[in-house]
Design a protein around this motif. Structure first.
Motif, short mmCIF file in Angstrom:
data_model
loop_
_atom_site.label_atom_id
_atom_site.label_comp_id
_atom_site.label_asym_id
_atom_site.label_seq_id
_atom_site.Cartn_x
_atom_site.Cartn_y
_atom_site.Cartn_z
N GLN A 252 13.44 11.61 1.82
CA GLN A 252 13.77 10.75 0.70
C GLN A 252 14.09 9.32 1.16
O GLN A 252 14.31 9.09 2.34
N THR B 134 31.35 16.47 7.00
CA THR B 134 29.99 16.59 6.48
C THR B 134 29.21 15.40 7.00
O THR B 134 29.77 14.33 7.24
N HIS C 85 21.14 17.17 6.23
CA HIS C 85 22.52 17.34 5.81
C HIS C 85 23.13 18.46 6.65
O HIS C 85 22.60 19.57 6.68
N ARG D 137 22.17 8.71 -2.97
CA ARG D 137 22.58 9.90 -2.23
C ARG D 137 21.46 10.94 -2.16
O ARG D 137 20.48 10.86 -2.89
N ARG D 138 21.65 11.93 -1.33
CA ARG D 138 20.63 12.97 -1.13
C ARG D 138 20.25 13.71 -2.40
O ARG D 138 20.94 13.66 -3.40
N ALA D 139 19.15 14.44 -2.35
CA ALA D 139 18.77 15.25 -3.51
C ALA D 139 18.77 16.73 -3.15
O ALA D 139 19.78 17.39 -3.23
N SER D 140 17.67 17.22 -2.74
CA SER D 140 17.47 18.62 -2.35
C SER D 140 18.14 19.58 -3.31
O SER D 140 19.09 20.26 -2.97
N ASP E 35 20.77 21.55 4.84
CA ASP E 35 19.43 21.42 4.31
C ASP E 35 18.81 20.11 4.76
O ASP E 35 19.37 19.40 5.59
N CYS E 36 17.67 19.80 4.20
CA CYS E 36 16.89 18.69 4.70
C CYS E 36 15.92 18.25 3.62
O CYS E 36 15.40 19.07 2.87
N ALA E 37 15.71 16.95 3.50
CA ALA E 37 14.77 16.46 2.50
C ALA E 37 14.16 15.17 3.00
O ALA E 37 14.72 14.49 3.87
N TYR F 266 19.89 10.50 9.30
CA TYR F 266 18.64 9.88 8.85
C TYR F 266 17.67 9.72 10.02
O TYR F 266 18.00 9.12 11.03
N LEU G 211 25.35 13.12 7.09
CA LEU G 211 23.97 12.85 6.72
C LEU G 211 23.30 12.19 7.91
O LEU G 211 23.79 11.20 8.45
N GLU H 34 32.53 19.28 -0.82
CA GLU H 34 32.26 20.03 0.41
C GLU H 34 33.48 20.18 1.28
O GLU H 34 33.66 21.18 1.96
#
Lengths: 253, 253
Positions: free
Chosen positions: B107, B141, B129, A250-253, B103-105, B145, B143, B197
DNA sequence: AAGTGGTCTAGACCACCAG
DNA sequence: TGGTGGTCTAGACCACTTT
């Protein structure tokens, strides 16, 4: 302030159990394999049977397991993709339709259906019952409501009911100019009759797809289709659909 | 033979209970009203609390009830229609998009996602996200990619993360020519983070909508959106969607 | 007849929310 | 602090399928 304070949030047992079982299914079991029975499994994990069942229920909901009374619990195959969006702008019963007619009757629909069709509350409509088979399995059942006004050319004495009647109704429907359609998907639970047809127990989770067909500036037909939620993935593109899921991380951030 | 032989099929208690409660909800209760607590209800119907809960669980699944720990059980409003099919052929983040960036990462995605994107198993991708609010409630919610190859113009030092970064990634995405997309809907259960969430408990039923976006002859982005199954009805047309359901009766043949 | 999953009970304790 | 829904237990019996 030296307290760690992160050991809180005691994970429920059934949730942890589900995680363990999921990992076991991913690594140690193959499709169709039968699991030990519930009493043995519960004993092995040191929990009550009800707790184990809570985990199994979720796994069945996610399409990972299949349970049948009197038989046992088996590892389910991946969900089958069922196209519900390709027949865009075509009447039910048109060429290449995936549905098989079962029977047909003229009867007064539920109030909600009558409202959507803008017919009188007690006015009977043609009610076509169909079923859908995919990958050799019955995956859905449908009730299709067609007001008499949508099939004006239908002769009353063709056939009173049965598949012959069904085909006659659908044939007449093709004569209208389809102006558009409208779909909604929601979660439901199978009523007794649907459950029987889908080879599930009453209350089993289903995906209910409601489709409105527009012609002559009104709702000319309405379809309520009930898909097995455990075995089906509804696809809306023209390709067979992605097979995503079973995410470990799963995501981190 | 003069035997009646039709009194068999003893309906489960929880099933009968559900029927009774459904009728009561339709006739005697209004939206938002609070029901008696589970112990009282169970006593009133003369069943064990677990049996009553089985009925309540199904009603919650069908979107008729809402239960909150420490608070009580209330009559749920009708499901809200959430459009997921109107943004056809538009990138996420385009004008009029219903999603709000969180947010955004950068990964490495789950294996299944990497496979669909045709990236290496350990290759990091932009993971955006987002969340979706409808009728004043958090309903989903997501995700999203996006492989680095899909946003070549992104400068690495714009913003490392956060909503600013998110907007930069989505802005770059709009530069590609979208060639098509692909959707699938299936039933799932909320993971711990999604549940939090969506203000639900882990394991709550959700509708998982997986969307593939095609550009440059490959999958340029992949979205996995998780909708609350209890409160949402996903609509795919351009109209607000039908509100069918709560059928009392049924076909005859 | 034996074995499976499905239903049901009568308790207990816990996590959460409100006063 | 009291009341709510959520989890868990250790049993019992039932319905169904297979042998």
């Amino acid at each position: 302030m030296g307290t760690t304070q992160l050991d809180s949030v005691p994970e429920p047992k059934y949730w942890h159990l589900k995680t363990v079982l999921t990992e076991a299914l991913d690594s140690e079991f193959s499709v169709g394999e039968i699991l030990p029975n519930e009493r043995d499994l519960a004993a092995r994990f040191g929990v009550a049977r009800a707790t184990l069942r809570q985990a199994l229920e979720q796994l069945e909901l996610e399409g990972r397991l299949q349970r049948r009374r009197g038989v046992g619990t088996t590892v389910a195959p991946p969900r089958v993709g069922v196209a519900v969006g390709t027949e865009q702008h075509a009447w039910p019963g048109a060429e290449g339709d995936a549905w098989q007619p079962v029977d047909c009757a003229l009867q007064t629909p539920p109030a909600a259906v009558a409202a959507a069709l803008e017919t009188g509350a007690d006015e009977p409509v043609h009610t076509v019952h169909r079923s859908r088979v995919s990958h050799g399995q019955r995956v859905a059942t449908e009730l299709l409501y067609i007001p008499a006004a949508s099939v004006p050319g239908l002769t009353a004495i063709d056939a009173p009911s049965g598949t012959a009647r069904t085909r006659a109704v659908l044939r007449e429907l093709q004569h209208l100019a389809l102006e558009g359609q409208d779909r909604a998907v929601e979660l439901g639970s199978a009523r007794a009759d649907d459950a029987k047809e889908l080879d599930r127990l009453p209350g089993a989770p289903v995906l209910v797809v409601t489709t409105r067909f527009f012609a002559q500036g009104r709702t000319a037909a309405l379809s309520v289709a009930t898909y097995r939620a455990d075995t089906c993935r509804l696809t809306f593109g023209d390709s067979p659909g992605v097979e995503i899921h079973h995410d470990p991380e799963r995501r981190a951030s």
